[in-house]
Design a protein around this motif. Structure first.
Motif, mmCIF file in Angstrom:
data_model
loop_
_atom_site.group_PDB
_atom_site.id
_atom_site.type_symbol
_atom_site.label_atom_id
_atom_site.label_comp_id
_atom_site.label_asym_id
_atom_site.label_seq_id
_atom_site.Cartn_x
_atom_site.Cartn_y
_atom_site.Cartn_z
ATOM 1 N N ALA A 12 0.831 -1.203 0.000
ATOM 2 C CA ALA A 12 0.000 0.000 0.000
ATOM 3 C C ALA A 12 0.866 1.254 0.000
ATOM 4 N N THR A 13 1.891 1.274 0.828
ATOM 5 C CA THR A 13 2.768 2.443 0.899
ATOM 6 C C THR A 13 3.485 2.672 -0.423
ATOM 7 N N GLU A 14 4.022 1.612 -0.991
ATOM 8 C CA GLU A 14 4.751 1.751 -2.251
ATOM 9 C C GLU A 14 3.838 2.220 -3.383
ATOM 10 N N ALA A 15 2.684 1.590 -3.513
ATOM 11 C CA ALA A 15 1.779 1.933 -4.619
ATOM 12 C C ALA A 15 1.136 3.304 -4.414
ATOM 13 N N ALA A 16 0.698 3.600 -3.189
ATOM 14 C CA ALA A 16 0.077 4.900 -2.932
ATOM 15 C C ALA A 16 1.091 6.024 -3.087
ATOM 16 N N GLY A 17 2.313 5.796 -2.651
ATOM 17 C CA GLY A 17 3.354 6.804 -2.832
ATOM 18 C C GLY A 17 3.616 7.088 -4.305
ATOM 19 N N ALA A 18 3.664 6.041 -5.107
ATOM 20 C CA ALA A 18 3.880 6.213 -6.551
ATOM 21 C C ALA A 18 2.701 6.935 -7.201
ATOM 22 N N ALA A 19 1.479 6.584 -6.807
ATOM 23 C CA ALA A 19 0.294 7.234 -7.367
ATOM 24 C C ALA A 19 0.253 8.709 -6.989
ATOM 25 N N LEU A 20 0.573 9.017 -5.740
ATOM 26 C CA LEU A 20 0.589 10.405 -5.291
ATOM 27 C C LEU A 20 1.662 11.208 -6.022
ATOM 28 N N ARG A 21 2.861 10.648 -6.138
ATOM 29 C CA ARG A 21 3.934 11.345 -6.869
ATOM 30 C C ARG A 21 3.525 11.610 -8.314
ATOM 31 N N HIS A 22 2.889 10.635 -8.949
ATOM 32 C CA HIS A 22 2.461 10.807 -10.335
ATOM 33 C C HIS A 22 1.425 11.940 -10.434
ATOM 34 N N ALA A 23 0.473 11.956 -9.518
ATOM 35 C CA ALA A 23 -0.553 13.006 -9.539
ATOM 36 C C ALA A 23 0.069 14.388 -9.411
ATOM 37 N N VAL A 24 1.048 14.515 -8.540
ATOM 38 C CA VAL A 24 1.687 15.805 -8.299
ATOM 39 C C VAL A 24 2.647 16.179 -9.426
ATOM 40 N N GLU A 25 3.513 15.249 -9.800
ATOM 41 C CA GLU A 25 4.566 15.559 -10.773
ATOM 42 C C GLU A 25 4.078 15.552 -12.220
ATOM 43 N N ALA A 26 3.271 14.582 -12.603
ATOM 44 C CA ALA A 26 2.848 14.479 -14.000
ATOM 45 C C ALA A 26 1.596 15.299 -14.296
ATOM 46 N N TRP A 27 0.673 15.333 -13.351
ATOM 47 C CA TRP A 27 -0.595 16.024 -13.589
ATOM 48 C C TRP A 27 -0.642 17.409 -12.972
ATOM 49 N N GLY A 28 0.329 17.754 -12.133
ATOM 50 C CA GLY A 28 0.357 19.074 -11.514
ATOM 51 C C GLY A 28 -0.703 19.293 -10.446
ATOM 52 N N ILE A 29 -1.211 18.232 -9.867
ATOM 53 C CA ILE A 29 -2.234 18.352 -8.827
ATOM 54 C C ILE A 29 -1.559 18.838 -7.544
ATOM 55 N N GLN A 30 -2.143 19.833 -6.916
ATOM 56 C CA GLN A 30 -1.509 20.443 -5.759
ATOM 57 C C GLN A 30 -2.042 19.931 -4.429
ATOM 58 N N ARG A 31 -3.240 19.367 -4.440
ATOM 59 C CA ARG A 31 -3.849 18.875 -3.194
ATOM 60 C C ARG A 31 -4.550 17.549 -3.468
ATOM 61 N N VAL A 32 -4.259 16.571 -2.618
ATOM 62 C CA VAL A 32 -4.880 15.250 -2.719
ATOM 63 C C VAL A 32 -5.336 14.871 -1.315
ATOM 64 N N ILE A 33 -6.566 14.354 -1.208
ATOM 65 C CA ILE A 33 -7.096 13.982 0.102
ATOM 66 C C ILE A 33 -7.325 12.477 0.184
#
Length: 91
Positions: A32-53
């Motif tokens: 969970a930590t590995e996959a969620a961390g990768a998904a969060l990084r992708h959202a921030v770095e690739a999509w430019g999302i600034q806030r995720v809940i």
């Protein structure tokens, strides 16, 4: 497959959300930590999302630990489909 992890936007709200569900037989292995961390990084770095809940049910200490490990912080509680869950956020 050991579970499901994703970043998404619900029809019911404007916020971008992250969620994870790992099959019980795979708990405690860091998936969970590995996959969620990768998904969060992708959202921030690739999509430019600034806030995720993330909505986390009270008492789910494993998910609270995952949220903290991927850089999310507690923001209090929020009503989520009629239940009061913990609200965690990144950004």
């Amino acid at each position: 497959p050991v579970g499901s992890v994703g970043v998404f936007r619900r029809e019911t709200g404007p916020e971008v959300e992250i969620g994870w569900v790992i099959h019980r037989s795979s708990w405690g292995r860091g998936y969970a930590t590995e996959a969620a961390g990768a998904a969060l990084r992708h959202a921030v770095e690739a999509w430019g999302i600034q806030r995720v809940i993330a909505y986390i049910p009270r008492g789910n200490e494993a998910s609270v630990a995952v949220a903290a490990k991927i850089g999310m912080h507690a923001e209090g509680e929020a009503e989520f489909y009629g239940e009061w869950d913990l609200l965690y956020a990144f950004g």
